[in-house]
Design a protein around this motif. Structure first.
Motif, PDB file in Angstrom:
ATOM      1  N   ILE A 179      14.987   0.865   3.393  1.00 11.92           N
ATOM      2  CA  ILE A 179      13.868   1.205   4.264  1.00 11.92           C
ATOM      3  C   ILE A 179      14.327   2.275   5.248  1.00 11.92           C
ATOM      4  O   ILE A 179      15.355   2.116   5.929  1.00 11.92           O
ATOM      5  N   LEU A 180      13.587   3.384   5.277  1.00  6.74           N
ATOM      6  CA  LEU A 180      13.936   4.530   6.135  1.00  6.74           C
ATOM      7  C   LEU A 180      15.375   4.970   5.883  1.00  6.74           C
ATOM      8  O   LEU A 180      16.106   5.318   6.799  1.00  6.74           O
ATOM      9  N   THR A 181      15.775   4.921   4.649  1.00  7.21           N
ATOM     10  CA  THR A 181      17.059   5.355   4.081  1.00  7.21           C
ATOM     11  C   THR A 181      18.263   4.504   4.472  1.00  7.21           C
ATOM     12  O   THR A 181      19.280   4.554   3.779  1.00  7.21           O
ATOM     13  N   LEU A 182      18.184   3.729   5.564  1.00  8.83           N
ATOM     14  CA  LEU A 182      19.393   3.019   5.992  1.00  8.83           C
ATOM     15  C   LEU A 182      19.203   1.558   6.361  1.00  8.83           C
ATOM     16  O   LEU A 182      20.188   0.864   6.638  1.00  8.83           O
ATOM     17  N   TYR A 183      17.974   1.041   6.367  1.00  9.57           N
ATOM     18  CA  TYR A 183      17.759  -0.346   6.787  1.00  9.57           C
ATOM     19  C   TYR A 183      17.603  -1.264   5.578  1.00  9.57           C
ATOM     20  O   TYR A 183      17.074  -0.869   4.543  1.00  9.57           O
ATOM     21  N   SER A 184      18.048  -2.511   5.754  1.00  8.74           N
ATOM     22  CA  SER A 184      18.132  -3.455   4.639  1.00  8.74           C
ATOM     23  C   SER A 184      16.906  -4.364   4.565  1.00  8.74           C
ATOM     24  O   SER A 184      16.595  -5.079   5.522  1.00  8.74           O
ATOM     25  N   PRO A 185      16.217  -4.369   3.426  1.00 11.41           N
ATOM     26  CA  PRO A 185      15.070  -5.265   3.256  1.00 11.41           C
ATOM     27  C   PRO A 185      15.521  -6.722   3.191  1.00 11.41           C
ATOM     28  O   PRO A 185      16.693  -7.017   2.948  1.00 11.41           O
ATOM     29  N   LEU A 186      14.566  -7.621   3.391  1.00 15.37           N
ATOM     30  CA  LEU A 186      14.860  -9.048   3.416  1.00 15.37           C
ATOM     31  C   LEU A 186      13.985  -9.805   2.425  1.00 15.37           C
ATOM     32  O   LEU A 186      12.817  -9.461   2.224  1.00 15.37           O
ATOM     33  N   ASP A 187      14.560 -10.844   1.838  1.00  9.78           N
ATOM     34  CA  ASP A 187      13.758 -11.829   1.121  1.00  9.78           C
ATOM     35  C   ASP A 187      13.928 -13.157   1.856  1.00  9.78           C
ATOM     36  O   ASP A 187      14.644 -13.246   2.861  1.00  9.78           O
TER      37      ASP A 187
ATOM     38  N   THR B  13       0.845  -1.201   0.000  1.00 10.25           N
ATOM     39  CA  THR B  13       0.000   0.000   0.000  1.00 10.25           C
ATOM     40  C   THR B  13       0.876   1.244   0.000  1.00 10.25           C
ATOM     41  O   THR B  13       2.053   1.203   0.391  1.00 10.25           O
ATOM     42  N   GLY B  14       0.267   2.353  -0.443  1.00 13.42           N
ATOM     43  CA  GLY B  14       0.987   3.615  -0.402  1.00 13.42           C
ATOM     44  C   GLY B  14       1.320   4.013   1.017  1.00 13.42           C
ATOM     45  O   GLY B  14       2.388   4.587   1.282  1.00 13.42           O
ATOM     46  N   ASN B  15       0.430   3.699   1.961  1.00 16.45           N
ATOM     47  CA  ASN B  15       0.693   4.035   3.362  1.00 16.45           C
ATOM     48  C   ASN B  15       1.903   3.276   3.888  1.00 16.45           C
ATOM     49  O   ASN B  15       2.720   3.831   4.639  1.00 16.45           O
ATOM     50  N   MET B  16       2.053   2.013   3.482  1.00 13.10           N
ATOM     51  CA  MET B  16       3.224   1.260   3.927  1.00 13.10           C
ATOM     52  C   MET B  16       4.498   1.835   3.311  1.00 13.10           C
ATOM     53  O   MET B  16       5.533   1.929   3.985  1.00 13.10           O
ATOM     54  N   SER B  17       4.440   2.253   2.059  1.00 16.59           N
ATOM     55  CA  SER B  17       5.607   2.901   1.448  1.00 16.59           C
ATOM     56  C   SER B  17       5.983   4.164   2.222  1.00 16.59           C
ATOM     57  O   SER B  17       7.162   4.463   2.412  1.00 16.59           O
ATOM     58  N   ARG B  18       4.965   4.878   2.687  1.00 18.10           N
ATOM     59  CA  ARG B  18       5.220   6.083   3.490  1.00 18.10           C
ATOM     60  C   ARG B  18       5.854   5.722   4.830  1.00 18.10           C
ATOM     61  O   ARG B  18       6.860   6.323   5.235  1.00 18.10           O
ATOM     62  N   LEU B  19       5.292   4.720   5.520  1.00 19.45           N
ATOM     63  CA  LEU B  19       5.828   4.307   6.818  1.00 19.45           C
ATOM     64  C   LEU B  19       7.270   3.816   6.699  1.00 19.45           C
ATOM     65  O   LEU B  19       8.067   3.990   7.627  1.00 19.45           O
ATOM     66  N   LEU B  20       7.585   3.225   5.564  1.00 21.59           N
ATOM     67  CA  LEU B  20       8.933   2.695   5.357  1.00 21.59           C
ATOM     68  C   LEU B  20       9.885   3.725   4.750  1.00 21.59           C
ATOM     69  O   LEU B  20      11.024   3.406   4.417  1.00 21.59           O
ATOM     70  N   GLY B  21       9.409   4.971   4.628  1.00 23.71           N
ATOM     71  CA  GLY B  21      10.265   6.044   4.132  1.00 23.71           C
ATOM     72  C   GLY B  21      10.685   5.880   2.695  1.00 23.71           C
ATOM     73  O   GLY B  21      11.802   6.251   2.309  1.00 23.71           O
ATOM     74  N   GLN B  22       9.786   5.343   1.862  1.00 26.64           N
ATOM     75  CA  GLN B  22      10.161   5.041   0.479  1.00 26.64           C
ATOM     76  C   GLN B  22       9.480   5.941  -0.549  1.00 26.64           C
ATOM     77  O   GLN B  22       9.526   5.652  -1.747  1.00 26.64           O
ATOM     78  N   LEU B  23       8.882   7.029  -0.121  1.00 23.48           N
ATOM     79  CA  LEU B  23       8.192   7.908  -1.064  1.00 23.48           C
ATOM     80  C   LEU B  23       9.161   8.563  -2.042  1.00 23.48           C
ATOM     81  O   LEU B  23       8.791   8.878  -3.173  1.00 23.48           O
TER      82      LEU B  23
END
Length: 288
Positions: free
Chosen positions: A122-130, A90-100
């Motif tokens: 995520i939030l400019t400095l955190y690493s996403p996971l798969d 969702t767009g809201n999740m992109s916002r919460l994760l600082g990805q706008l």
């Protein structure tokens, strides 16, 4: 009454009293083992720097270092059929994760590709996971457990998600499968998951379920699943009956000490939480 009859009556009465004591006396719970030996389940890999829902490598490491050993992670399929750690598209999740500013506007509320997810900090400095990176973490931290939050109800999608999980574990180390705890959303989902792989432990979460308390209790007794539920559904009677049925009982998502203490006194065994650690619970008065 002659002496023999009196003696027989006394013996019979004593036997009845002993039977009642054995039946009614509170039974000691079996010692917890595996993931149930821990009270804390870190929600979405746990909070980090007051941020929630990040599902990041950094959140895992930060919460592990605070003593947490059980981590719930959200898992979703990408457009190219890969499994990644994300709560929702969702767009809201992109916002919460600082990805706008990271994702194009048209992609901020869309299902992303694997590359888009993994190339978007995520939030400019955190690493996403798969799922592969999650298995790498589990291999590197051999006392950590993962609780899945895959969200899907459609049997085909559930099957595909758990095929990804099992395949990733087997690629890294098949022994990792013993530390993965599927979270199911309906009674029927247990069979769907078991057809992919019979995991040793499973949690039935009730937030999507319309089952009655009696249906949940019977299912827990029949299958041995653990139970988690929203705080609003946790009553003393329901918790007590679930524990009598042999289930361990968890609630989600709880961060306040007063609420954790109240629920623990009710008999709740563990808590999905963003910010409380095992160490925090250890110092809380009234938490068993």
């Amino acid at each position: 009454m002659d002496k023999r009859k009196l003696t027989a009556s006394i013996i019979m009465a004593g036997a009845i009293i002993l039977l009642l004591v054995i039946t009614l006396w509170p039974q000691e719970e079996e010692p917890a083992t595996g993931f149930t030996a821990h009270k804390v389940i870190a929600h979405a890999m746990g909070g980090i720097n007051n941020h929630t829902y990040t599902n990041t490598l950094d959140a895992f490491v930060a919460n592990y270092e605070q003593g947490t050993r059980v981590f719930e992670t959200d898992l979703l399929l990408t457009t190219d059929d890969k499994l990644v750690a994300r709560h929702e598209w969702t767009g809201n999740m992109s916002r919460l994760l600082g990805q706008l500013d990271v994702l194009p506007a048209a992609r901020q509320g869309a299902v992303l590709s694997h590359k888009e997810v993994m190339d978007s900090p995520i939030l400019t400095l955190y690493s996403p996971l798969d799922i592969d990176k999650i298995m790498e973490l589990m291999a590197a931290y051999p006392d950590a457990y993962i609780v899945t939050d895959t969200k899907e109800l459609d049997p085909q999608l559930v099957t595909r998600q758990f095929e990804h999980i099992v395949e990733a574990a087997k690629r890294k180390d098949p022994a990792l499968l013993s530390r993965i705890v599927p979270q199911i959303y309906s009674r029927d989902m247990l069979d769907v998951v078991n057809k992919v792989y019979a995991f040793p432990e499973t949690i039935f979460t009730l937030y999507q379920s319309h089952d009655t308390d009696e249906q949940v209790i019977a299912f827990a007794r029949e299958t041995g699943v653990e139970i988690t539920m929203p705080v609003t559904r946790a009553t003393k009677s329901f918790v007590h009956k679930l524990k009598q049925a042999g289930a361990r009982v968890y609630v989600h998502t709880v961060n306040e000490e007063d609420e954790i203490t109240k629920l623990s006194r009710m008999g709740v065994d563990g808590f999905y939480t963003d910010f409380a650690s095992e160490e925090d619970l250890g110092r809380m008065r009234g938490v068993r």
